[in-house]
Motif scaffolding. Structure first.
Motif, PDB file in Angstrom:
ATOM      1  N   ARG A  60      48.699 -50.511  24.460  1.00  0.00           N
ATOM      2  CA  ARG A  60      48.566 -50.146  22.811  1.00  0.00           C
ATOM      3  C   ARG A  60      49.956 -50.602  22.314  1.00  0.00           C
ATOM      4  O   ARG A  60      51.037 -50.585  23.053  1.00  0.00           O
ATOM      5  CB  ARG A  60      48.104 -48.847  22.547  1.00  0.00           C
ATOM      6  CG  ARG A  60      48.935 -47.885  23.042  1.00  0.00           C
ATOM      7  CD  ARG A  60      48.468 -46.283  22.827  1.00  0.00           C
ATOM      8  NE  ARG A  60      48.376 -46.325  21.051  1.00  0.00           N
ATOM      9  CZ  ARG A  60      47.267 -45.691  20.423  1.00  0.00           C
ATOM     10  NH1 ARG A  60      46.558 -44.983  21.106  1.00  0.00           N
ATOM     11  NH2 ARG A  60      47.245 -45.872  19.140  1.00  0.00           N
ATOM     12  N   ASP A  61      49.865 -50.985  21.048  1.00  0.00           N
ATOM     13  CA  ASP A  61      51.034 -51.019  20.132  1.00  0.00           C
ATOM     14  C   ASP A  61      52.176 -51.978  20.952  1.00  0.00           C
ATOM     15  O   ASP A  61      53.451 -51.586  21.053  1.00  0.00           O
ATOM     16  CB  ASP A  61      51.770 -49.731  19.895  1.00  0.00           C
ATOM     17  CG  ASP A  61      50.857 -49.014  19.009  1.00  0.00           C
ATOM     18  OD1 ASP A  61      50.408 -49.697  18.134  1.00  0.00           O
ATOM     19  OD2 ASP A  61      50.815 -47.796  18.935  1.00  0.00           O
ATOM     20  N   MET A  62      51.582 -53.056  21.479  1.00  0.00           N
ATOM     21  CA  MET A  62      52.424 -54.112  22.104  1.00  0.00           C
ATOM     22  C   MET A  62      52.119 -55.703  21.691  1.00  0.00           C
ATOM     23  O   MET A  62      50.659 -55.595  21.910  1.00  0.00           O
ATOM     24  CB  MET A  62      52.843 -53.789  23.428  1.00  0.00           C
ATOM     25  CG  MET A  62      53.873 -54.540  24.287  1.00  0.00           C
ATOM     26  SD  MET A  62      55.341 -53.938  23.520  1.00  0.00           S
ATOM     27  CE  MET A  62      55.647 -52.373  24.436  1.00  0.00           C
ATOM     28  N   GLU A  63      52.936 -56.582  21.574  1.00  0.00           N
ATOM     29  CA  GLU A  63      52.577 -57.957  21.516  1.00  0.00           C
ATOM     30  C   GLU A  63      52.728 -58.584  23.055  1.00  0.00           C
ATOM     31  O   GLU A  63      53.889 -58.312  23.399  1.00  0.00           O
ATOM     32  CB  GLU A  63      53.284 -58.617  20.628  1.00  0.00           C
ATOM     33  CG  GLU A  63      53.215 -58.103  19.077  1.00  0.00           C
ATOM     34  CD  GLU A  63      51.801 -58.300  18.519  1.00  0.00           C
ATOM     35  OE1 GLU A  63      51.361 -59.460  18.113  1.00  0.00           O
ATOM     36  OE2 GLU A  63      50.921 -57.095  18.625  1.00  0.00           O
ATOM     37  N   ALA A  95      47.903 -55.724  21.153  1.00  0.00           N
ATOM     38  CA  ALA A  95      47.187 -54.414  21.625  1.00  0.00           C
ATOM     39  C   ALA A  95      46.772 -53.652  20.596  1.00  0.00           C
ATOM     40  O   ALA A  95      45.784 -52.939  20.741  1.00  0.00           O
ATOM     41  CB  ALA A  95      48.101 -53.901  22.664  1.00  0.00           C
ATOM     42  N   GLY A  96      47.448 -53.519  19.518  1.00  0.00           N
ATOM     43  CA  GLY A  96      47.081 -52.692  18.295  1.00  0.00           C
ATOM     44  C   GLY A  96      46.858 -51.416  18.893  1.00  0.00           C
ATOM     45  O   GLY A  96      47.673 -50.952  19.485  1.00  0.00           O
ATOM     46  N   GLU A 123      54.478 -53.081  13.456  1.00  0.00           N
ATOM     47  CA  GLU A 123      53.531 -52.132  12.961  1.00  0.00           C
ATOM     48  C   GLU A 123      52.778 -51.699  14.037  1.00  0.00           C
ATOM     49  O   GLU A 123      52.691 -52.240  15.224  1.00  0.00           O
ATOM     50  CB  GLU A 123      52.589 -52.764  11.962  1.00  0.00           C
ATOM     51  CG  GLU A 123      51.627 -53.926  12.708  1.00  0.00           C
ATOM     52  CD  GLU A 123      50.838 -54.817  11.626  1.00  0.00           C
ATOM     53  OE1 GLU A 123      49.654 -54.460  11.677  1.00  0.00           O
ATOM     54  OE2 GLU A 123      51.598 -55.647  10.505  1.00  0.00           O
ATOM     55  N   LYS A 124      52.447 -50.202  13.958  1.00  0.00           N
ATOM     56  CA  LYS A 124      51.789 -49.687  14.990  1.00  0.00           C
ATOM     57  C   LYS A 124      50.126 -49.515  14.610  1.00  0.00           C
ATOM     58  O   LYS A 124      49.776 -49.519  13.100  1.00  0.00           O
ATOM     59  CB  LYS A 124      52.109 -48.562  15.367  1.00  0.00           C
ATOM     60  CG  LYS A 124      53.655 -48.563  15.997  1.00  0.00           C
ATOM     61  CD  LYS A 124      53.917 -47.334  16.629  1.00  0.00           C
ATOM     62  CE  LYS A 124      55.363 -47.203  17.354  1.00  0.00           C
ATOM     63  NZ  LYS A 124      55.692 -46.096  17.912  1.00  0.00           N
ATOM     64  N   GLY A 125      49.182 -49.366  15.384  1.00  0.00           N
ATOM     65  CA  GLY A 125      47.884 -49.301  15.307  1.00  0.00           C
ATOM     66  C   GLY A 125      47.119 -50.519  14.923  1.00  0.00           C
ATOM     67  O   GLY A 125      47.675 -51.824  15.125  1.00  0.00           O
ATOM     68  N   LYS A 155      50.390 -66.218  15.973  1.00  0.00           N
ATOM     69  CA  LYS A 155      50.715 -65.336  15.231  1.00  0.00           C
ATOM     70  C   LYS A 155      50.925 -63.832  15.747  1.00  0.00           C
ATOM     71  O   LYS A 155      50.177 -63.292  16.290  1.00  0.00           O
ATOM     72  CB  LYS A 155      49.790 -65.024  13.814  1.00  0.00           C
ATOM     73  CG  LYS A 155      50.334 -64.207  12.804  1.00  0.00           C
ATOM     74  CD  LYS A 155      49.360 -64.160  11.605  1.00  0.00           C
ATOM     75  CE  LYS A 155      49.985 -63.357  10.347  1.00  0.00           C
ATOM     76  NZ  LYS A 155      49.123 -62.941   9.232  1.00  0.00           N
ATOM     77  N   ILE A 156      52.339 -63.502  15.432  1.00  0.00           N
ATOM     78  CA  ILE A 156      52.854 -62.168  16.154  1.00  0.00           C
ATOM     79  C   ILE A 156      53.206 -61.202  15.082  1.00  0.00           C
ATOM     80  O   ILE A 156      53.560 -61.563  13.780  1.00  0.00           O
ATOM     81  CB  ILE A 156      54.021 -62.513  16.970  1.00  0.00           C
ATOM     82  CG1 ILE A 156      54.527 -61.449  17.960  1.00  0.00           C
ATOM     83  CG2 ILE A 156      55.137 -63.022  16.274  1.00  0.00           C
ATOM     84  CD1 ILE A 156      55.323 -61.733  19.000  1.00  0.00           C
ATOM     85  N   LYS A 157      52.791 -60.131  15.395  1.00  0.00           N
ATOM     86  CA  LYS A 157      53.120 -58.921  14.606  1.00  0.00           C
ATOM     87  C   LYS A 157      54.602 -58.489  14.711  1.00  0.00           C
ATOM     88  O   LYS A 157      54.977 -57.035  15.153  1.00  0.00           O
ATOM     89  CB  LYS A 157      52.263 -57.508  14.761  1.00  0.00           C
ATOM     90  CG  LYS A 157      50.772 -58.168  14.474  1.00  0.00           C
ATOM     91  CD  LYS A 157      49.853 -56.795  14.825  1.00  0.00           C
ATOM     92  CE  LYS A 157      48.486 -57.131  14.651  1.00  0.00           C
ATOM     93  NZ  LYS A 157      47.691 -55.819  15.034  1.00  0.00           N
ATOM     94  N   GLN A 158      55.494 -59.347  14.248  1.00  0.00           N
ATOM     95  CA  GLN A 158      57.042 -58.850  14.531  1.00  0.00           C
ATOM     96  C   GLN A 158      57.804 -60.041  13.930  1.00  0.00           C
ATOM     97  O   GLN A 158      57.311 -61.172  13.739  1.00  0.00           O
ATOM     98  CB  GLN A 158      57.322 -59.059  15.877  1.00  0.00           C
ATOM     99  CG  GLN A 158      58.901 -58.411  16.279  1.00  0.00           C
ATOM    100  CD  GLN A 158      59.453 -57.681  15.348  1.00  0.00           C
ATOM    101  OE1 GLN A 158      59.919 -57.633  14.395  1.00  0.00           O
ATOM    102  NE2 GLN A 158      59.187 -56.138  15.904  1.00  0.00           N
TER     103      GLN A 158
END
Length: 232
Positions: A60-63, A95-96, A123-125, A155-158
């Motif tokens: 969770r919470d990891m790219e 992982a969200g 961002e988490k979740g 696309k990455i969340k960072q």
């Protein structure tokens, strides 16, 4: 400023079916001097025995980026994805708020080798996600991952980017850097000099406060590396 991380100095874990080299602290390997670099948290250089693999487990919470250097990964996850990831393709799993997945060596006879890379998200979740793409092996710089997914990238969340660098024998590439950001180079194959320092397969380099990165293949063979563009 450049700080080398030699392949021979990495952490090691061998479970018989898995032989792994850890650039940064991971699992039972702990070194307070190597806990990550900016938001880059894990680079594991994994060799998986024929027919073996990682059973279903959670994140969770990891790219999480996977890049195969030999063989094929057979991937399954709780989002319903059942995919084969062959040599040269990139996979990005966000992982969200939580995802379960498994990864197995698709061959019953040959060893699988791949890089497992973790980047902390900004961002988490949120919904987990899955992306996979082949970007080819053209010489020069190919952008693989961006925060926006622009120009067909993953696309990455960072606020991070990943570039693939392939240099033919004797070739030089100059990358326009930002002195306010951090960069990490991981040598995948061959040898290459980065900001005047020589890297061999498995070596890494932390780079800070540079306005330009000159990469030069001083060998007679093609060389490849991954270049991470990271927030300060």
């Amino acid at each position: 400023m450049i700080t080398l991380r030699k392949a021979s100095e990495r952490g090691k874990a061998n479970f018989g079916w898995l032989d792994s080299k850890h650039t940064f602290s991971f699992g039972s390997y702990y070194d307070p001097q190597h806990m990550g670099f900016s938001v880059l948290r894990v680079i594991n250089d994994d060799a998986v025995a024929a027919g073996a693999g990682f059973g279903t487990h959670g994140h969770r919470d990891m790219e999480i980026i996977s890049y195969v250097t030999k063989g094929v990964i057979e991937h399954k996850d709780s989002m319903g994805n059942v995919q084969s990831l062959p040599k040269g393709e990139f996979q990005l799993m966000s992982a969200g708020r939580g995802v379960q997945h498994s990864e197995y060596n698709g061959s019953k006879t040959d060893v699988l080798t791949f890089l497992q890379i973790w980047i902390e998200p900004n961002e988490k979740g949120g919904e987990p996600g899955y992306q996979q793409k082949q970007f080819g092996n053209n010489p020069g710089l190919t952008t693989i991952i961006t925060p926006t997914g622009e120009n067909g990238t993953l696309k990455i969340k960072q606020d991070s980017r990943l570039h693939q660098i392939i240099l033919l024998a004797g070739e030089t590439l100059t990358f326009a850097a930002n002195e306010g950001r951090k960069y990490y180079v991981h040598q995948v194959e061959g040898t290459m000099s980065v900001v005047g320092e020589s890297l061999e397969q498995g070596d890494g380099a932390k780079i800070e406060q540079e306005s330009a990165l000159e990469l030069f293949n001083h060998s007679a063979q093609t060389a490849s590396a991954l270049l991470f563009d990271l927030p300060a």
